[in-house]
Structure formats: structure tokens, C-alpha cells
Design an enzyme around this catalytic site. Structure first.
Site, PDB file in Angstrom:
ATOM      1  N   GLU A  30      33.510  29.890  16.914  1.00  0.00           N
ATOM      2  CA  GLU A  30      34.385  28.710  17.028  1.00  0.00           C
ATOM      3  C   GLU A  30      33.710  27.409  16.607  1.00  0.00           C
ATOM      4  OE1 GLU A  30      37.270  29.967  20.674  1.00  0.00           O
ATOM      5  OE2 GLU A  30      35.277  29.305  21.233  1.00  0.00           O
TER       6      GLU A  30
HETATM    7  C1  NGO Z   1      36.225  32.889  23.364  1.00  0.00           C
HETATM    8  C2  NGO Z   1      35.352  31.660  23.247  1.00  0.00           C
HETATM    9  C3  NGO Z   1      34.674  31.309  24.570  1.00  0.00           C
HETATM   10  C4  NGO Z   1      35.664  31.361  25.721  1.00  0.00           C
HETATM   11  C5  NGO Z   1      36.322  32.734  25.759  1.00  0.00           C
HETATM   12  C6  NGO Z   1      37.332  32.844  26.872  1.00  0.00           C
HETATM   13  C7  NGO Z   1      34.333  33.435  22.296  1.00  0.00           C
HETATM   14  C8  NGO Z   1      33.368  34.264  21.579  1.00  0.00           C
HETATM   15  N1  NGO Z   1      34.370  32.113  22.288  1.00  0.00           N
HETATM   16  O1  NGO Z   1      35.277  33.946  23.086  1.00  0.00           O
HETATM   17  O2  NGO Z   1      34.116  30.022  24.471  1.00  0.00           O
HETATM   18  O3  NGO Z   1      35.004  31.128  26.930  1.00  0.00           O
HETATM   19  O4  NGO Z   1      36.954  33.039  24.546  1.00  0.00           O
HETATM   20  O5  NGO Z   1      37.994  34.060  26.901  1.00  0.00           O
END
Ligand code: NGO
Length: 529
Positions: free
Chosen positions: A341
Site C-alpha cells: 500500500e
Molecule cells: C492490509 C493492510 C494493513 C491492514 C490490514 C487490515 C496489508 C498487507 N496492508 O493488509 O495495513 O492492517 O489490511 O486487514
């Protein structure tokens, strides 16, 4: 019929052990004998043999491979696990007199098929023998043995009842080398005692890696000497989601956790998430932003807004210092650098960053590991990508695998333990959907992503993010019973995959959690014993 079987067992046990044993108080509770086929994760082979049941008694001894300190450690752990409920002394010895009922933990001369983590467990009237090539296999075998005893074996106080193990043979070894769980210490810090308690529970299901998500926008949870404010500010008061999860691991606490996990044959995998998810680091050190201005601390659950300054050399000095210190602290092979992200980093900057940072992990002797976005970088060829995508097609990951990248499967809509079970679940998130036990269980890591060859799959991991979690009871409620589902996908042969069988075995496991107060979710999909 059942009464006959019970009588037979008692008689057999009485014949097999000296008179003192027979006189021991027992038989107050019904003599349930757990079938060899009830183990989670399902073993490769289980062959019951009638008339060979073994009964643990006050004279039972645990004999471990002479000369092996590691086998002795497994023996001591087994004794500590069985003493409270049985009230038996269970001495751990390098040799045992033939006349005594014995649990033997022996190394070597085991079947090559068993590899480093497999074991053979044989039960007959005079004893139980677990044989393995390596101590990890002995440990796995003892976890199986614990499940073969009646569920009261997990009671913290003495229970008067017969402790009988069904006769027969189990031959067992894992499908995948990597079987992981993850805790998110950044959104809410979890104390070393909570982490240890989790290690105890997950290692019972032969999980062999615990990934610790140590830094994110809301907090930084590991001491780094060259940048001390990361922990003291980033882990200080008011950090975490809603400002309610402060704390950090000192280096001493982290080392102690590594040792604790290692004796349960669990390897710690540390993660520092970057180049996104870095707000807490930037609050502590404003020079990690491009304008040098500290951003406000964040205690909300937004994602994708922070980025390290890709063009700044300070960034790479910081990254290298952190990687160097973390690599020096961590004996395990993996160092996770996040990479998910990075929406506030341009695509070109992301590639620039990974081209410099992925090789730094190798420079300090570790295998780089990151969320599946790292597959965009050609520098990820020797790395491990953690697949958290909810799609079953991902050409970028397939292309990376063709270059050599290995993949750990954690699809968020199957393996994320922080997803709610259903709309009524009080904890958790739902962005990847609701995950009931069957959804967590009914998929195959080797075929889940189209065109991704099974040979690229290193294993599976069940991440548990902590935006909504506070304490150990919250962790337990989200992890159990889904963690055992993911553990079975990681350990058991694909040919044994069967929902009805798993559901029945899970239903039988419930009383074990009850007896030592694990706050598990009583899924309506399971008929709990
Ligand atoms: C995503 C995000 C995290 C969140 C999570 C919550 C990833 C790899 N990045 O997973 O920052 O905490 O969802 O489900």
C-alpha cells in the site's frame, strides 16, 4: 460395547504396569480414548492397532535421546505439559529401566521421508516411541501426543481419570516448509507475555514461523540504538489506534522472545513496513520526510498516506541502520520489509526504493520478504512475496515467481484472522469479506492463484492485524478456530483435505481450549463436543 472396550483397556493397562500403578486413584471419569485420526493438522498416515493402547501412570518415565540437549528440552516440555493434569512425576531420563512404562523421544534412524520436521509415533502397551531426524520432529510428535490424550490433559489442575492413548502408528511430515502466523504490534502493542502465550497455542498446530509486524503509521515497536526515538517516541504514550496501544520491545525482550519461540520450534520473522506505513517513524524523525516537517501522530486506521522520501540519502542511512540492527538481533533467515500500500509513493519511486533496499537485506545475511507488491520490482527475484491479494489472478506475482520469487499465501479473504466471522462479530474488519471457519479452510494454497506453479509456494501464513484488538482474549477470539484451519492447509497433504473431517476434529478440540481458558469463537458451523 463401549463398556467392554473400557474394561479391556483397564485390564491391558493393569497388566502392563506394576501393581503400584494399578492401585492409583483413577477411573472417576469416563475412559474416553481419543482416536489416532482426530489430530489437527491431519497426519500423513494414522494406523490404529487394536489391543495396543498405552496407559500413562504414576510410574511412567520420559526417556530422551542420550547426549542430545535438544531432545532433553523437548522431553522437559512434554513433562511440564503433562504433569499438572495427571499429577504424575514423569521424570525425564536418558535411560529407562525396561519394566517401567516409557515415553521415548529418539533421534536418528528415522525414515528419510520425515525430513527435518516429521516424526513417527508408535503406541503399544508398554510405551510410546516418537522417532525423528531432528528435534523439530520430536517437538511436532509431542504436540500430536498431547492431542491423543483426553482433553482434560490441558487442565491446569489435577484430574483423576485414566490417561490412555490409542494403540497404533502415526507417520507424519509437513506439506510446506513455511507455516506462519502474524501479530500486529504496531496498531496495538502486545506484551511479551501475550506473544509467548500465542506462541504456545500456535505451536500446538505445528506453526513454525511467527511474523511480528513491528512498525506502521500508528506505532514503532522495536528498540533501534542508532535511531532511539523510533521506540521511545514511536512506541511512547498515546501511540497505537485510538492512542490506546503504547509500548515497544527492548532488544533484550525481543531476544528473549526469540529464545522462547525457538524452544517451541517457532522462528521469529520481524517486519519493518516501508516505504509506506511510516508515519510513526516520521513523527520521531522529521528528516525522514521530504520537507523535514514532522507530520501529526496518527491514531486512526487509514492506510496509504505516508511515504519515506525516496530521493533523500537520509532515507537509505535510516533503512540500512534499521536492517543492520534487526538482522543482527534475528537468527531466523527472513527479514520482512513490508512494501504494501505505498499509495503515497510513485511507481517509479517505489522501484527505485526496492532496487536499493532489497539488496540491503541480503547484504546483512537475510532473505528479503515483503507483501506481494514487491513482486513489481525485478530486485525481488531472491525474495519471498507474501500474497495478501483477494484476487485469484495476479500476473505480476506469476511473473516474479518465474524469476525465482517464492510465495507465502495469505489471501486476505481466506487467511486474514482479523476479518469478522459474520456481520455480528464484535471485533475485526470486513474489507476482505466475512471469513467463517469453512471459508478459511476450503482452499488450496498450491492452486489458489491462476498460473502460479505449486513449486513457487513456500507455504501459508495467517496474519492477525490489530486495529480492533486490545488484549490476549481478543487475539484468541479471532485466531481460534481459524488458525488451525490455516495450519492444516500448511501441514497436511492435499489428499487429506476434507471439510467434514476437519469440522469433526475441530469440534473435538473445543474442550481443550475450554479447559485452559482460551477465548475461542464457537462457530455455528462446528458441532462442539
Ligand atoms: C492490509 C493492510 C494493513 C491492514 C490490514 C487490515 C496489508 C498487507 N496492508 O493488509 O495495513 O492492517 O489490511 O486487514
Amino acid at each position: 460395547m463401549a463398556r467392554l472396550a473400557v474394561t479391556r483397556t483397564l485390564l491391558v493397562a493393569a497388566l502392563a504396569v506394576p501393581a503400584a500403578t494399578v492401585a492409583a486413584p483413577a477411573a472417576a471419569a469416563p475412559a474416553t480414548i481419543v482416536p489416532l485420526t482426530s489430530v489437527i493438522p491431519a497426519p500423513v498416515e494414522a494406523h490404529p492397532i487394536a489391543g495396543r493402547d498405552f496407559r500413562l501412570g504414576p510410574l511412567t518415565v520420559i526417556r530422551t535421546q542420550p547426549g542430545s540437549a535438544a531432545a532433553r528440552t523437548v522431553g522437559d516440555q512434554l513433562a511440564r505439559a503433562l504433569r499438572p493434569a495427571t499429577g504424575y512425576p514423569l521424570p525425564v531420563l536418558p535411560v529407562a529401566p525396561r519394566v517401567l512404562p516409557t515415553i521415548s523421544l529418539l533421534l536418528g534412524a528415522a525414515d528419510a521421508r520425515l525430513g527435518d520436521e516429521g516424526y513417527r509415533l508408535g503406541v503399544d502397551r508398554t510405551g510410546i516411541t516418537i522417532r525423528a531426524n531432528q528435534p523439530a520432529g520430536l517437538f511436532a510428535g509431542t504436540q500430536t501426543l498431547r492431542q491423543l490424550l483426553p482433553h482434560e490433559i490441558d487442565s491446569p489442575t489435577t484430574v483423576r481419570r485414566p490417561w490412555t492413548v490409542a494403540g497404533g502408528v502415526i507417520v507424519d511430515h509437513p506439506r510446506f516448509a513455511y507455516r506462519g502466523a502474524m501479530l500486529d504490534l504496531a496498531r496495538h502493542f502486545h506484551t511479551p507475555d501475550e506473544i509467548k502465550a500465542y506462541v504456545d497455542e500456535i505451536s500446538r498446530f505445528k506453526i513454525n514461523h511467527l511474523h511480528l509486524h513491528l512498525a506502521d503509521d500508528q506505532g514503532w515497536r522495536i528498540q533501534i540504538d542508532s535511531w532511539p526515538r523510533l521506540a521511545t517516541v514511536g512506541g511512547g504514550p498515546g501511540t497505537g489506534v485510538d492512542g490506546a496501544g503504547p509500548g515497544y520491545l527492548t532488544k533484550a525482550a525481543y531476544r528473549d522472545l526469540i529464545r522462547y519461540a525457538a524452544t517451541r520450534h517457532v522462528t521469529i520473522v520481524p517486519e519493518i513496513d516501508m516505504p509506506g506505513h511510516v508515519n510513526a517513524a516520521q513523527v520521531a524523525y522529521p528528516e525522514l520526510t521530504c520537507d523535514g516537517v514532522a507530520p501529526p501522530p496518527r491514531t486512526d486506521t487509514e492506510v496509504g498516506y505516508s511515504s519515506l522520501c525516496i530521493g533523500s540519502e537520509t532515507t537509505y542511512r535510516f533503512v540500512e541502520d534499521v536492517i543492520r540492527e534487526l538482522a543482527a538481533l534475528t537468527p531466523g533467515p527472513y527479514l520482512h520489509i513490508g512494501g504494501d500500500e505505498a499509495h503515497a509513493t510513485t511507481d517509479a519511486d517505489y522501484l527505485t526504493f526496492q532496487r536499493r533496499v532489497l539488496p540491503l537485506v541480503a547484504k546483512y545475511g537475510k532473505t528479503a520478504y515483503g507483501w506481494n507488491e514487491i513482486a513489481k520490482s525485478p530486485a525481488s527475484a531472491n525474495a519471498v512475496a507474501q500474497y495478501w491479494d483477494t484476487a485469484t489472478t495476479n500476473p505480476t506475482v506469476v511473473a516474479a515467481a518465474a524469476r525465482g520469487t517464492k510465495v507465502v499465501m495469505s489471501p486476505a479473504n481466506r487467511a486474514y484472522l482479523d476479518m469478522k466471522y459474520n456481520p455480528g462479530t464484535p471485533l475485526g474488519l470486513s474489507w476482505a469479506g466475512y471469513i467463517e471457519v469453512r471459508t478459511a479452510y476450503d482452499w488450496d494454497p498450491a492452486t489458489h492463484v491462476k498460473n502460479l506453479p505449486a513449486s513457487a509456494i513456500l507455504g501459508v501464513e495467517a496474519p492477525l492485524w490489530s486495529e480492533t484488538l486490545r488484549d490476549l482474549a481478543d487475539i484468541e477470539f479471532m485466531a481460534f478456530p481459524r488458525l488451525p484451519a490455516i495450519a492444516e492447509l500448511g501441514w497436511s497433504p492435499a489428499s487429506s483435505h476434507n471439510w467434514a473431517s476437519f469440522a469433526a476434529r475441530l469440534g473435538g478440540y473445543g474442550p481443550r481450549w475450554d479447559v485452559h481458558d482460551i477465548n475461542f469463537y464457537r462457530s455455528p458451523q462446528i458441532s462442539w463436543d
